[in-house]
Design an enzyme around this catalytic site. Structure first.
Site, short mmCIF file in Angstrom:
data_model
loop_
_atom_site.label_atom_id
_atom_site.label_comp_id
_atom_site.label_asym_id
_atom_site.label_seq_id
_atom_site.Cartn_x
_atom_site.Cartn_y
_atom_site.Cartn_z
N ASP B 97 -9.93 -9.43 6.21
CA ASP B 97 -8.57 -8.91 6.05
C ASP B 97 -8.68 -7.40 5.85
O ASP B 97 -9.77 -6.84 5.77
CB ASP B 97 -7.83 -9.62 4.92
CG ASP B 97 -8.49 -9.42 3.57
OD1 ASP B 97 -9.37 -8.56 3.45
OD2 ASP B 97 -8.13 -10.14 2.63
N SER B 98 -7.54 -6.74 5.74
CA SER B 98 -7.55 -5.27 5.70
C SER B 98 -7.63 -4.74 4.28
O SER B 98 -7.81 -3.55 4.08
CB SER B 98 -6.26 -4.74 6.32
OG SER B 98 -5.16 -5.08 5.48
N GLY B 99 -7.49 -5.61 3.31
CA GLY B 99 -7.46 -5.17 1.92
C GLY B 99 -6.06 -4.98 1.38
O GLY B 99 -5.85 -4.98 0.17
N GLY B 100 -5.08 -4.84 2.29
CA GLY B 100 -3.72 -4.53 1.86
C GLY B 100 -3.14 -5.57 0.91
O GLY B 100 -2.61 -5.23 -0.14
N PHE B 101 -3.29 -6.84 1.27
CA PHE B 101 -2.68 -7.89 0.47
C PHE B 101 -3.22 -7.87 -0.96
O PHE B 101 -2.46 -8.00 -1.91
CB PHE B 101 -2.94 -9.26 1.12
CG PHE B 101 -2.35 -10.41 0.34
CD1 PHE B 101 -0.99 -10.68 0.41
CD2 PHE B 101 -3.15 -11.20 -0.46
CE1 PHE B 101 -0.44 -11.73 -0.31
CE2 PHE B 101 -2.61 -12.25 -1.19
CZ PHE B 101 -1.25 -12.52 -1.11
N ASP B 151 -1.62 -3.34 6.35
CA ASP B 151 -0.18 -3.53 6.33
C ASP B 151 0.31 -3.52 4.88
O ASP B 151 -0.49 -3.57 3.95
CB ASP B 151 0.22 -4.83 7.03
CG ASP B 151 -0.36 -6.06 6.35
OD1 ASP B 151 -1.35 -5.91 5.59
OD2 ASP B 151 0.13 -7.18 6.58
N GLN B 196 5.27 -8.32 10.40
CA GLN B 196 5.95 -8.39 9.12
C GLN B 196 7.45 -8.52 9.36
O GLN B 196 7.88 -8.72 10.50
CB GLN B 196 5.62 -7.14 8.27
CG GLN B 196 4.17 -7.10 7.77
CD GLN B 196 3.89 -8.14 6.67
OE1 GLN B 196 4.78 -8.90 6.26
NE2 GLN B 196 2.62 -8.20 6.24
N GLY B 223 2.86 -11.76 5.36
CA GLY B 223 3.99 -11.71 4.43
C GLY B 223 4.59 -13.07 4.15
O GLY B 223 5.71 -13.16 3.65
N ASP B 273 -6.24 -19.26 7.09
CA ASP B 273 -7.20 -19.14 5.98
C ASP B 273 -6.45 -19.47 4.71
O ASP B 273 -5.24 -19.23 4.61
CB ASP B 273 -7.76 -17.72 5.86
CG ASP B 273 -6.77 -16.79 5.18
OD1 ASP B 273 -5.79 -16.38 5.84
OD2 ASP B 273 -6.94 -16.52 3.98
#
Lengths: 382, 382
Positions: B97-101, B151, B196, B223, B273
């Protein structure tokens, strides 16, 4: 279909080298090569490891704790579920302790009387009574290949009078344990007596003599690894093993470090159990050919090398020190799992090395080489 | 010796049944059959399991968390150690993942700006800045087969203005992520955009349209699974998937229960996931053909039956419910390990069942049979 009858319990010394012995124990669930190390499966599991994991370390026998299992899930329950082997899915030999040691160390309000030890469960505070007869009954319900007599185990140092009293009580409990065991004796199953007497030679001798007269299948040296210096422990071992019959296995309870194992085998011990490889593994310590290694140390953070490229165990050859360091720092369960496996495998390879060396009558060389490598310490940092 | 060149990243739809798709993703580290479930390896490990354990559940790809790995042990360190595959000894595909969450959910004092999100590390309080470009750089350092754009992910319910603002920002970050990814593009590696727009159809449509114009290798629906009812989630999925190109994989992030998976596949999703099978496994819950089973329940204490005698996974067939109950009550690590394996294996067998059913064009029957068996519940008590 005829069901194969279990063989009688037996022990043979195959070779000796000085006081060190290379032997084989035969139990209802198979053979154990000695000197042997038994991983500790406290609550019906070697913590974090599947039985396949434990087997892959080279273990041929595990230890179960009567104290824990009697309180949860209960001996009658395990018996109804087919016994401890079936319950924990471990088809090889199992030795159980009598519960005595952990009553002393884990429970509150314990009261040792002639008839029984009474204590409060550390789980729910319930008052529980453990007699020598009940300790045997529980171990029979569990289906232990090797059961231990109930004994009273003191911390050292202790007063001589107190050591003598506990030793004498343990002898009377040995007698009652033996009687209880014989009423249900089955082929392939064994009962060991436990030599007590603290750090007093005469008391140890008195204990050994009396136990030998009762004729147990094997003899344990108890009441050690309870706070005394290594030298004291090894002296007592050295004094006690010659008192024991050569044709019976000798088990040093709760010992020890890799160095303890080598020194005790050199003094004629055949069997060991200890939580060190698993407990220390859960705290980031690895036992290796290079000695003990603390994986939490920052010097491993960028080290791509495995713990031991020549280990017989896959995990010790596969995962980098950097990864094990990361898992340890991040408190990840997999770190505990891998280091428990790696440590048990190291212990087993040490035992296998000792067995091979005794067989070839080069045990002293093996010990010198092994301790010299420990003394040289870990690989230099990258 | 010539080193085999990685194949270009690709995705093929092999069969469809209604909106459900049976497909195959090809990455630098191998193929993934879809619909696919990715176990979550947060800190470079699927908690408690070796890579061999994870593979034995049937998993072909795992997810790594950029947020955790960037903070500890650090992306540059993992790159120096050969990348995440090598670090965690998982040779098959990895999506990060991008880390954003997790910046949103785990860190303090986060501040979302046009240029970057700034936050305090939950480990040591250090102030860290994550730009879309840095998120791509980290994922490239890790060596992710599939990287995700940065995101901004909101909790639902949220105000429409706020949802619109975050979606627009995420689109600008998608553009920057794409540009950063393309400067280092390598064969076999892919970047997914993330749709999103919260629970607003028009915003989702605007997000999807803009992302498709940027031409990503795949499209995620982000989201969701952030507190909204299942019905809301499934409606958004049903509205969004038809907006996405048929020839690109579709990934529903952070979802979900077995029932969520079936319903989302029925609406055209290819990848998932979720931490549920491992997290709930650590707390004594098993996912099975019979529905979810709480092993802590006393009704299992004397039950010698395995969780599922017909499971393709050894552990689900081998260990008794009584033993799993005991491990759960005793808080033993092995309980967490076994139930994590059993649950991941159930998830994988569910995915395999869906893939087979779509291939045979009997997906609706499979879903009906599966949910009917869940509804009948667990085996009656012994």
């Amino acid at each position: 279909m005829t069901r194969e009858m279990p063989k009688p319990f037996s022990f043979r010394v195959l070779k000796t080298d000085g006081a060190a012995r290379r032997g084989e124990i035969v139990t209802a669930h198979g053979e154990v090569q000695t000197p042997a190390f038994m991983p500790v499966g406290t609550q019906g599991t070697v913590k974090g490891l599947t039985p396949e994991d434990v087997r892959a370390t080279g273990a041929e026998i595990v230890l179960g704790n009567t104290y824990h299992l009697m309180l949860r899930p209960g001996a009658e329950r395990i018996a109804a579920l087919g016994g401890l082997h079936e319950f924990m899915n471990w088809p090889l030999p199992i030795l159980t302790d009598s519960g005595g040691f952990q009553v002393m160390s884990l429970s509150d309000l314990r009261k040792v009387g002639e008839r029984a030890v009474t204590f409060r469960s550390h789980l729910d505070g319930a008052v529980v009574e453990l007699t020598p007869e009940r300790a045997i009954e529980i171990q029979t319900l569990l289906g232990a290949d090797i059961a231990m007599q109930l004994d009273e185990c003191l911390k050292l140092p202790a007063m001589r009078d107190e050591i003598a009293r506990a030793m004498q009580l343990s002898l009377r409990w040995a007698e009652r344990s033996k009687r209880a065991f014989e009423t249900n004796a089955r082929d392939g199953y064994a009962l060991f007596g436990i030599v007590q007497g603290g750090d007093d030679h005469a008391l140890r001798a008195e204990s050994a003599r009396a136990l030998i007269a009762m004729d147990f299948n094997g003899y344990a040296i108890g009441g050690l690894a309870v706070g005394e210096p290594q030298e004291v422990m090894l002296n007592i071992v050295a004094e006690t093993t010659p008192m024991l019959p050569a044709e019976r296995p000798r088990y040093l309870m709760g010992v020890g470090t890799p160095h303890d194992l080598i020194e005790a085998v050199a003094r004629g011990v055949d069997m060991f159990d200890c939580v060190l490889p698993t407990r220390n593994g859960r705290h980031g310590m690895a036992f290796t050919r290079y000695g003990a290694i603390n994986l939490a140390n920052a010097r491993h953070a960028n080290d791509s090398r495995p713990l031991d490229a020549e280990s017989p165990h896959l995990a010790a050859r596969t995962y980098s020190r950097a990864y094990l360091h990361h898992l340890t720092k991040a408190n990840e369960m997999l770190g505990a799992v891998l280091l428990s496996c790696i440590n048990l495998a190291y212990y087993q390879s040490l035992m296998a090395g000792m067995r091979e060396a005794i067989g070839a009558r080069r045990f002293a060389d093996f010990c010198n080489d092994t301790t010299a490598q420990w003394a040289r310490g870990d690989l230099p940092a990258l």
